[in-house]
Design a protein around this motif. Structure first.
Motif, PDB file in Angstrom:
ATOM      1  N   LYS A  52      14.043 -32.980  57.817  1.00 51.90           N
ATOM      2  CA  LYS A  52      13.573 -32.936  59.206  1.00 51.90           C
ATOM      3  C   LYS A  52      13.938 -34.231  59.925  1.00 51.90           C
ATOM      4  O   LYS A  52      14.443 -34.214  61.062  1.00 51.90           O
ATOM      5  N   GLU A  53      13.696 -35.360  59.283  1.00 47.66           N
ATOM      6  CA  GLU A  53      13.982 -36.665  59.879  1.00 47.66           C
ATOM      7  C   GLU A  53      15.475 -36.825  60.153  1.00 47.66           C
ATOM      8  O   GLU A  53      15.888 -37.296  61.221  1.00 47.66           O
ATOM      9  N   LEU A  54      16.305 -36.412  59.195  1.00 48.37           N
ATOM     10  CA  LEU A  54      17.753 -36.559  59.349  1.00 48.37           C
ATOM     11  C   LEU A  54      18.306 -35.606  60.405  1.00 48.37           C
ATOM     12  O   LEU A  54      19.216 -35.962  61.160  1.00 48.37           O
ATOM     13  N   ARG A  55      17.764 -34.398  60.467  1.00 47.67           N
ATOM     14  CA  ARG A  55      18.212 -33.472  61.519  1.00 47.67           C
ATOM     15  C   ARG A  55      17.913 -34.041  62.899  1.00 47.67           C
ATOM     16  O   ARG A  55      18.749 -33.971  63.804  1.00 47.67           O
ATOM     17  N   GLU A  56      16.730 -34.612  63.050  1.00 50.23           N
ATOM     18  CA  GLU A  56      16.362 -35.186  64.354  1.00 50.23           C
ATOM     19  C   GLU A  56      17.249 -36.383  64.696  1.00 50.23           C
ATOM     20  O   GLU A  56      17.667 -36.542  65.856  1.00 50.23           O
ATOM     21  N   ALA A  57      17.539 -37.219  63.692  1.00 56.53           N
ATOM     22  CA  ALA A  57      18.435 -38.356  63.924  1.00 56.53           C
ATOM     23  C   ALA A  57      19.835 -37.868  64.302  1.00 56.53           C
ATOM     24  O   ALA A  57      20.477 -38.428  65.207  1.00 56.53           O
ATOM     25  N   CYS A  58      20.303 -36.828  63.629  1.00 54.87           N
ATOM     26  CA  CYS A  58      21.616 -36.271  63.943  1.00 54.87           C
ATOM     27  C   CYS A  58      21.658 -35.723  65.366  1.00 54.87           C
ATOM     28  O   CYS A  58      22.640 -35.932  66.090  1.00 54.87           O
ATOM     29  N   ASP A  59      20.594 -35.022  65.773  1.00 55.21           N
ATOM     30  CA  ASP A  59      20.557 -34.496  67.140  1.00 55.21           C
ATOM     31  C   ASP A  59      20.738 -35.616  68.153  1.00 55.21           C
ATOM     32  O   ASP A  59      21.473 -35.475  69.143  1.00 55.21           O
ATOM     33  N   GLU A  79      19.031 -45.756  64.114  1.00 52.42           N
ATOM     34  CA  GLU A  79      18.567 -44.626  63.297  1.00 52.42           C
ATOM     35  C   GLU A  79      18.478 -45.051  61.830  1.00 52.42           C
ATOM     36  O   GLU A  79      19.376 -44.793  61.024  1.00 52.42           O
ATOM     37  N   PRO A  80      17.397 -45.700  61.429  1.00 53.25           N
ATOM     38  CA  PRO A  80      17.266 -46.218  60.063  1.00 53.25           C
ATOM     39  C   PRO A  80      17.213 -45.138  58.986  1.00 53.25           C
ATOM     40  O   PRO A  80      17.403 -45.439  57.806  1.00 53.25           O
ATOM     41  N   ALA A  81      16.974 -43.884  59.367  1.00 55.75           N
ATOM     42  CA  ALA A  81      16.895 -42.806  58.363  1.00 55.75           C
ATOM     43  C   ALA A  81      18.193 -42.674  57.590  1.00 55.75           C
ATOM     44  O   ALA A  81      18.180 -42.330  56.401  1.00 55.75           O
ATOM     45  N   PHE A  82      19.323 -42.943  58.234  1.00 60.55           N
ATOM     46  CA  PHE A  82      20.609 -42.796  57.553  1.00 60.55           C
ATOM     47  C   PHE A  82      20.778 -43.808  56.420  1.00 60.55           C
ATOM     48  O   PHE A  82      21.144 -43.451  55.303  1.00 60.55           O
TER      49      PHE A  82
END
Length: 289
Positions: free
Chosen positions: A27-34, A78-81
């Motif tokens: 979920k976190e990565l999808r939002e960062a990608c968006d 975007e630190p999630a990456f």
């Protein structure tokens, strides 16, 4: 003892591994990608893969994009990456495939593959760091060196874009395979390549592959795509991977802001990359087109 995963990877040149992203991370990565896709399509992020250009330098001749470069860049915020790139489940698989320890892992590239908006297209059949006109002997020599890094695609949505020729990471092309991979032309039918198979990833699945396997990809403007596309190296390979990695322009990774956002493990991986960069000098580009 060689693990079953490593044995299959050695044989095929690729393996598919599920479960390296938790539901929360997905979920976190999808939002960062968006967010980074929106910035790129709005012209606010210049580091992108442009439609009409298959390999770096990508330039800026087309407003449509099929990839976002440098997703760990601190300017994207975007630190999630970076968290996921240095995560333990991911690096545990990489260590199996490269037969190395944490102390050997070298940070390399992390980009994002997306669907173009304007029209569908395909990338030509290629190996990432062996030219299309390489002789059989040149090809054989290059393939023997390519054991110190692994590349992967992690699908955040269902992804059927990648085609590979299993086992081609170990042997030069046949005469018939050369006919399908010596020109700049993308295939009209990727499965016309002798031995080719299409790989389909479900959300959360990762295909790890030797990037000198024969491979190509199709990009549909009608199918949503956000696929994490990255690689990691084994420092024991020295400069063998320098051109393939450094041609993408990684000077920003030397900045204090990027470094401060990494874990201690990530900082150590970065230090190994910077050491390679400082020794390599001008590396040029691997491929044309």
């Amino acid at each position: 003892m060689v693990s079953e995963l490593r044995a299959l990877y050695d044989k095929q040149g690729f393996v598919v591994v599920p479960g390296l992203i938790s539901d929360e991370e997905q979920k976190e990565l999808r939002e960062a990608c968006d967010r980074v896709i929106a910035l790129t399509r709005e012209g606010k992020w210049p580091h992108r893969r442009t439609v009409g250009k298959q390999f770096p330098p990508f330039g800026d001749d087309n407003p449509d994009s099929w990839g976002v470069q440098h997703v760990m860049h601190p300017d994207l915020g975007e630190p999630a990456f970076a968290r996921w790139y240095t995560s333990q489940p991911l690096s545990d698989v990489v260590k199996q495939l490269l037969e190395c320890g944490d102390e050997d892992l070298e940070m390399e590239l992390f980009n994002l593959l997306i669907n173009p908006l304007g029209h569908s297209f395909a990338l030509r059949w290629h190996r990432d760091d062996v030219g299309e006109k390489a002789s059989e002997e040149e090809e054989r020599e290059a393939l023997q060196k390519w054991h110190f890094g692994v590349q992967w695609n992690t699908a955040l949505y269902r992804d059927s874009c990648l085609y590979v020729v299993p086992g081609s990471h170990r042997i030069p092309r046949t005469t018939e395979q050369r006919k399908h991979s010596e020109t700049m032309e993308p295939p009209t039918d990727p499965l016309a390549m002798p031995g080719a198979v299409q790989l389909t990833l479900q959300p959360g699945e990762t295909v790890f592959y030797n990037s000198n396997i024969l491979h190509c990809a199709t990009y549909s403007s009608a199918q949503r795509r956000a696929t994490l596309h990255a690689n990691m190296g084994n420092v024991k390979g020295g400069a063998t991977r320098a051109r393939n990695v450094l041609q993408h322009g990684l000077t920003w990774m030397k900045g204090d802001t990027f470094r401060e956002g990494l874990t201690e493990k990530g900082k150590a991986m970065l230090d190994r990359l910077i050491a390679m960069q400082e020794k390599a000098g001008d590396v040029g580009y691997s491929l044309a087109g």
